[in-house]
Design a protein around this motif. Structure first.
Motif, PDB file in Angstrom:
ATOM      1  N   THR A 109      -0.509   0.898  -8.127  1.00  0.00           N
ATOM      2  CA  THR A 109       0.065   2.167  -8.291  1.00  0.00           C
ATOM      3  C   THR A 109       1.530   2.377  -7.829  1.00  0.00           C
ATOM      4  N   ARG A 110       2.135   2.947  -8.505  1.00  0.00           N
ATOM      5  CA  ARG A 110       3.586   3.389  -7.848  1.00  0.00           C
ATOM      6  C   ARG A 110       3.579   4.056  -6.572  1.00  0.00           C
ATOM      7  N   GLU A 111       4.374   3.420  -5.804  1.00  0.00           N
ATOM      8  CA  GLU A 111       4.565   4.081  -4.248  1.00  0.00           C
ATOM      9  C   GLU A 111       6.184   3.939  -4.131  1.00  0.00           C
ATOM     10  N   ASP A 113       9.604   3.032  -4.503  1.00  0.00           N
ATOM     11  CA  ASP A 113      10.298   2.159  -5.305  1.00  0.00           C
ATOM     12  C   ASP A 113       9.542   0.841  -5.439  1.00  0.00           C
ATOM     13  N   ARG A 114       8.219   0.820  -4.840  1.00  0.00           N
ATOM     14  CA  ARG A 114       7.401  -0.394  -4.819  1.00  0.00           C
ATOM     15  C   ARG A 114       5.964  -0.153  -5.371  1.00  0.00           C
ATOM     16  N   TYR A 115       5.388  -1.054  -5.541  1.00  0.00           N
ATOM     17  CA  TYR A 115       4.007  -0.729  -6.124  1.00  0.00           C
ATOM     18  C   TYR A 115       3.095  -1.423  -5.098  1.00  0.00           C
ATOM     19  N   ARG A 142       1.866  -4.743  -0.941  1.00  0.00           N
ATOM     20  CA  ARG A 142       2.987  -3.964  -1.559  1.00  0.00           C
ATOM     21  C   ARG A 142       4.162  -4.850  -2.190  1.00  0.00           C
ATOM     22  N   THR A 145       8.416  -5.263  -7.547  1.00  0.00           N
ATOM     23  CA  THR A 145       8.770  -5.078  -8.906  1.00  0.00           C
ATOM     24  C   THR A 145       7.435  -5.012  -9.559  1.00  0.00           C
ATOM     25  N   PHE A 146       7.342  -4.540 -10.804  1.00  0.00           N
ATOM     26  CA  PHE A 146       5.967  -4.505 -11.687  1.00  0.00           C
ATOM     27  C   PHE A 146       5.699  -5.887 -12.250  1.00  0.00           C
ATOM     28  N   THR A 149       3.213  -7.512 -10.178  1.00  0.00           N
ATOM     29  CA  THR A 149       1.668  -6.939 -10.323  1.00  0.00           C
ATOM     30  C   THR A 149       0.868  -7.656 -11.247  1.00  0.00           C
TER      31      THR A 149
END
Length: 471
Positions: A109-111, A113-115, A142, A145-146, A149
């Motif tokens: 999930t987006r957190e 500016d990180r994932y 964490r 970038t997308f 993931t």
């Protein structure tokens, strides 16, 4: 660019999400055994069995299990390794549990500016009905970038050191995604060896390692649980060698033996002297190794034990090729018969050189470290196995799969069943404009079992020969 020694997989930093905690296991009766003579065992196909569907999770599990690794069954495809290092007393063995999973298996999930994602790793070790040790860790991941993931390599590594008394155990490992019900687990039998003062520790495939300074300290290791390198991308495989104790050997013989007893490496290694013994990392050149499963054998002159581990030299992610012959069989639509024959007929001692020549002659972009032609070819095979799985046992071996793998996507597809739903026999017409051919596939049964017409079969054979002739 070529990966440097001890490098991490592509796309950035490898995620290491566990502390190297030393846990004391309960006492168990010692059972003498040779160092590293056993590996974890789990149900699976027989070693060396030919893969049925390239890239299928079950086939990767089969391959990893044949290497002695733990391969999780479930929605999260984890792989784990177990290695054994010496302790001051032979009544206790330092056991390294290392587990990896791809970041795409977790729900990010987006957190800001990180994932971010979370998972729970759990290990239970039993001896008979007695629970010896439970390890449970909730980890947070964490990434910046997308793209990170969606990685399919072993982008997340969790590991723990445990002290275990020599003997037989049952070990269960599981991983659960914190954001969903996705999970995976596996139970294996585990035999912990008694590492006598003259015994050798396991050779451990690693990304990085800082040797321990004494027999009662821990090395700082970032393990490589899959023990896998990719031919043409990875340049060096790092192996951590550990020889601690009162009389460590001055040198170690390192041999790497591949399929059909091909010896890729046979060298004598001298490790630096450290307080309490000798330990360090040796780099093995990947281009010296055979494609498929290789065995690393480590021995010391004048000592009876041989420590060993298995490594996989792969042609790409999720390509379950365990032997040189399996690899040649998969390349039949990639290049012409002369080049395939040169690989097949090469003497065992000349296979590595023949393979290097093959890569040089078929690389469409010689200036890069990656072989884009082989990368794209195996990507089409994996794609064909998904798109045409109803046509045959392995989609890439079906008529449509053969055309797709050899020639790529057609410029246009005409499906007569869509134009006339009442038509009894459906046809698909694939148009390749540059090759100036039309391939007609017929579904006589109505169940999507597409077969080439007799005329088109000849046209496809001619088109394949023409295309392979320019490689």
């Amino acid at each position: 660019m070529t990966r440097k020694p001890f490098s991490r997989p592509a796309f950035g930093t490898l995620i290491f999400s566990a502390t190297a905690a030393l846990l004391l296991a309960g006492c168990a009766r010692a059972r003498p055994t040779g160092a590293n003579s056993t590996v974890p065992t789990a149900p699976g196909g027989p070693p060396g069995a030919p893969p049925s569907v390239l890239g299928a999770p079950a086939e990767m599990q089969r391959l990893y299990r044949s290497m002695g690794l733990v391969a999780g069954s479930g929605a999260i495809p984890f792989t784990a390794s177990v290695s054994f290092l010496r302790m001051p007393s032979p009544d206790s063995t330092l056991t390294l549990l290392a587990l990896s999973l791809p970041s795409r298996a977790l729900g990010f999930t987006r957190e800001g500016d990180r994932y971010a994602a979370g998972y729970v790793a759990r290990v239970q070790i039993r001896q008979g009905a007695t629970l010896v040790r439970t390890i449970e860790a909730t980890e947070q991941v964490r990434v910046p970038t997308f793209r990170e993931t969606s990685r399919s390599d072993e982008s997340i590594i969790w590991q723990q050191f445990v002290r275990l008394a020599p003997g037989r155990y049952t070990m269960s490992m599981s991983v659960k995604d914190e954001s969903s019900i996705r999970n995976s687990s596996e139970e294996v039998s585990l035999e912990v060896p008694r590492l006598a003062p003259e015994g050798l520790s396991s050779p451990v495939p690693v990304y990085e390692a800082i040797p321990r300074q004494s027999v009662d300290s821990l090395p700082r290791i970032l393990a490589r649980p899959r023990a896998t390198v990719v031919y043409g991308i990875d340049s060096v495989l790092a192996i951590y060698l550990d020889a601690v104790g009162p009389t460590p050997p001055a040198s170690m013989q390192v041999r790497v033996v591949g399929d059909a007893d091909i010896v890729g490496v046979d060298t004598l290694v001298t490790l630096p002297v450290r307080a309490g013994g000798r330990s360090g990392t040796v780099g093995i050149l990947v281009n010296r190794l055979a494609v498929g499963i290789n065995t690393v054998l480590v021995s010391a002159p004048g000592r009876p034990d041989t420590a060993r581990t298995r490594i996989l030299v792969s042609l790409g992610e999720d390509v379950p090729i365990g032997t040189f012959d399996e690899m040649i069989a998969y390349l039949r639509l990639f290049t012409n018969a002369e080049r395939i024959r040169a690989l097949r007929e090469a003497d065992l001692s000349a296979r590595a050189a023949a393979w290097t020549t093959f890569l040089q002659e078929t690389d469409p972009v010689p200036g890069t470290a990656e072989h884009e032609g082989i990368r794209d070819y195996f990507a089409r095979i994996r794609n064909a196995n998904v798109r045409f799985r109803d046509d045959a046992g392995a989609g890439w071996q079906s008529d449509r799969g053969t055309a797709f793998v050899a020639l790529g996507d057609p410029d246009n597809i005409i499906d007569t069943g869509l134009l006339n739903p009442n038509e009894r026999v459906r046809q698909q017409i694939w148009e390749y404009r540059e090759l100036r051919i039309q391939l007609i596939f017929v579904d006589q049964t109505g169940f999507g079992r597409w077969r080439l017409s007799a005329q088109s079969r000849g046209d496809l054979d001619v088109a394949i020969r023409r295309k392979l002739g320019v490689r």
